[in-house]
Design an enzyme around this catalytic site. Structure first.
Site, PDB file in Angstrom:
ATOM      1  N   LYS A 237       0.971  -1.138  -0.028  1.00  0.00           N
ATOM      2  CA  LYS A 237       0.084   0.051   0.016  1.00  0.00           C
ATOM      3  C   LYS A 237       0.858   1.298  -0.046  1.00  0.00           C
ATOM      4  CE  LYS A 237      -2.134  -1.064   3.953  1.00  0.00           C
ATOM      5  NZ  LYS A 237      -1.344  -2.328   4.361  1.00  0.00           N
TER       6      LYS A 237
ATOM      7  N   ARG B  18      -9.804   0.498   8.243  1.00  0.00           N
ATOM      8  CA  ARG B  18      -9.343  -0.645   8.481  1.00  0.00           C
ATOM      9  C   ARG B  18     -10.725  -1.333   8.821  1.00  0.00           C
ATOM     10  NH1 ARG B  18      -3.965  -2.057   8.819  1.00  0.00           N
ATOM     11  NH2 ARG B  18      -2.822   0.040   8.817  1.00  0.00           N
TER      12      ARG B  18
ATOM     13  N   ARG C 220      11.604  -5.537   4.616  1.00  0.00           N
ATOM     14  CA  ARG C 220      11.600  -3.999   4.114  1.00  0.00           C
ATOM     15  C   ARG C 220      12.647  -3.208   5.041  1.00  0.00           C
ATOM     16  NH1 ARG C 220       5.709  -1.817   5.348  1.00  0.00           N
ATOM     17  NH2 ARG C 220       6.132  -2.635   7.535  1.00  0.00           N
TER      18      ARG C 220
ATOM     19  N   ARG D 177      11.252  -1.366  10.737  1.00  0.00           N
ATOM     20  CA  ARG D 177      10.228  -0.924  11.557  1.00  0.00           C
ATOM     21  C   ARG D 177      10.342  -1.988  12.623  1.00  0.00           C
ATOM     22  NH1 ARG D 177       5.110   0.534   8.113  1.00  0.00           N
ATOM     23  NH2 ARG D 177       3.847  -1.049   9.639  1.00  0.00           N
TER      24      ARG D 177
ATOM     25  N   ARG E  23      -0.100  -8.968  13.245  1.00  0.00           N
ATOM     26  CA  ARG E  23      -0.685  -8.030  12.549  1.00  0.00           C
ATOM     27  C   ARG E  23      -1.363  -8.698  11.440  1.00  0.00           C
ATOM     28  NH1 ARG E  23       4.743  -5.041  10.466  1.00  0.00           N
ATOM     29  NH2 ARG E  23       3.073  -3.896   9.073  1.00  0.00           N
TER      30      ARG E  23
END
Ligand code: AP5
Length: 212
Positions: free
Chosen positions: A13, A88, A127, A160, A171
């Site tokens: 996203k 969400r 990431r 992160r 998550r």
């Protein structure tokens, strides 16, 4: 034009929102980035959000909706925006619909990016993000020219906190778009589903095609 980008954690996203913003000039609003900025500044909102984010849980609706409504009340969001990470759930979607209806606008496109779980885990684990400009990289799929350094601004790259394997598991358990949310946009006639498993450029082209 108002667009929402839907998809599970790691679907792409943020990456795609940046690319669409560059291609179209649309304002990119990421609730995740807003929370992370507040955590960095250690504001009251940031301290509260951190307690949920560190566990891989969603921040409560009331807090998130207030922050988002405040953001879209600013003049740069008067004529359009692309929402990344919001809504969400149906409660958040209805709050956004109501706010837009109040200014004679609506969500024009809801773009749902789908990716299989194994790929999401690989993407989140690899990431890297620029501390300075927020550019996104992946150590295998989209690496920077020099490890640890941003191609765009020379900033330092970091991973992160919530990309640690145990938080990623949470998550993925708690934060996939619920069926009722997808149905909300399907019923409104604005939903497009995009196969996000493909290479970056192909996904970008499919998203741009959907909003043209
Ligand atoms: P947020 O920052 O929104 O996190 P998220 O939804 O989990 O999404 P991510 O940012 O992890 O992933 P992404 O889909 O943007 O993927 P990306 O482009 O980075 O939210 C963080 C937290 O804030 C939440 O956990 C929650 O606590 C809170 N929060 C935020 N919004 C909230 C809300 N509305 N309500 C309540 N709480 C909220 O890509 C991932 C990696 O994959 C990158 O390395 C990228 O290079 C790579 N990649 C992307 N696309 C491809 C591709 N096609 N091929 C190969 N690699 C790819």
């Amino acid at each position: 034009m108002f667009i929402v980008l839907l998809g599970p954690p790691g679907a792409g996203k943020g990456t795609q929102a940046k690319r669409i913003a560059e291609a179209t000039g649309l304002l990119h609003i990421s609730t995740g980035d807003m929370f992370r900025e507040n955590v960095k500044q250690q504001t009251e909102l940031g301290k509260l959000a951190e307690t949920y984010m560190s566990k891989g849980a969603l921040v409560p609706d009331e807090v998130t909706i207030n922050m988002l409504l405040d953001r879209i009340g600013r003049s740069d969001a008067a004529h359009g925006a692309m929402f990344d990470g919001f809504p969400r759930n149906v409660t958040q979607a209805v709050a956004l619909d109501d706010a837009l209806a109040g200014r004679d606008a609506r969500i024009d496109h809801a773009l749902l990016i789908s990716v299989a779980d194994e790929e999401l885990i690989a993407r989140l684990g690899g990431r890297w993000i620029c501390r300075n400009c927020g550019a996104l990289y992946h150590e295998r799929n989209d690496p920077p020219a020099k490890p640890g350094v941003c191609d765009k601004c020379g900033g330092e790259l970091y991973q992160r906190e919530d990309d640690r394997p145990e938080v990623v598991r949470q998550r993925l358990e708690l934060q996939k778009p619920p069926a009722a949310l997808i149905e909300h946009y399907r019923t409104a006639g604005v939903l497009t589903e995009i196969d996000g498993q493909r290479p970056l450029d192909e996904v970008t082209n499919a998203l741009l095609e959907a909003i043209r």
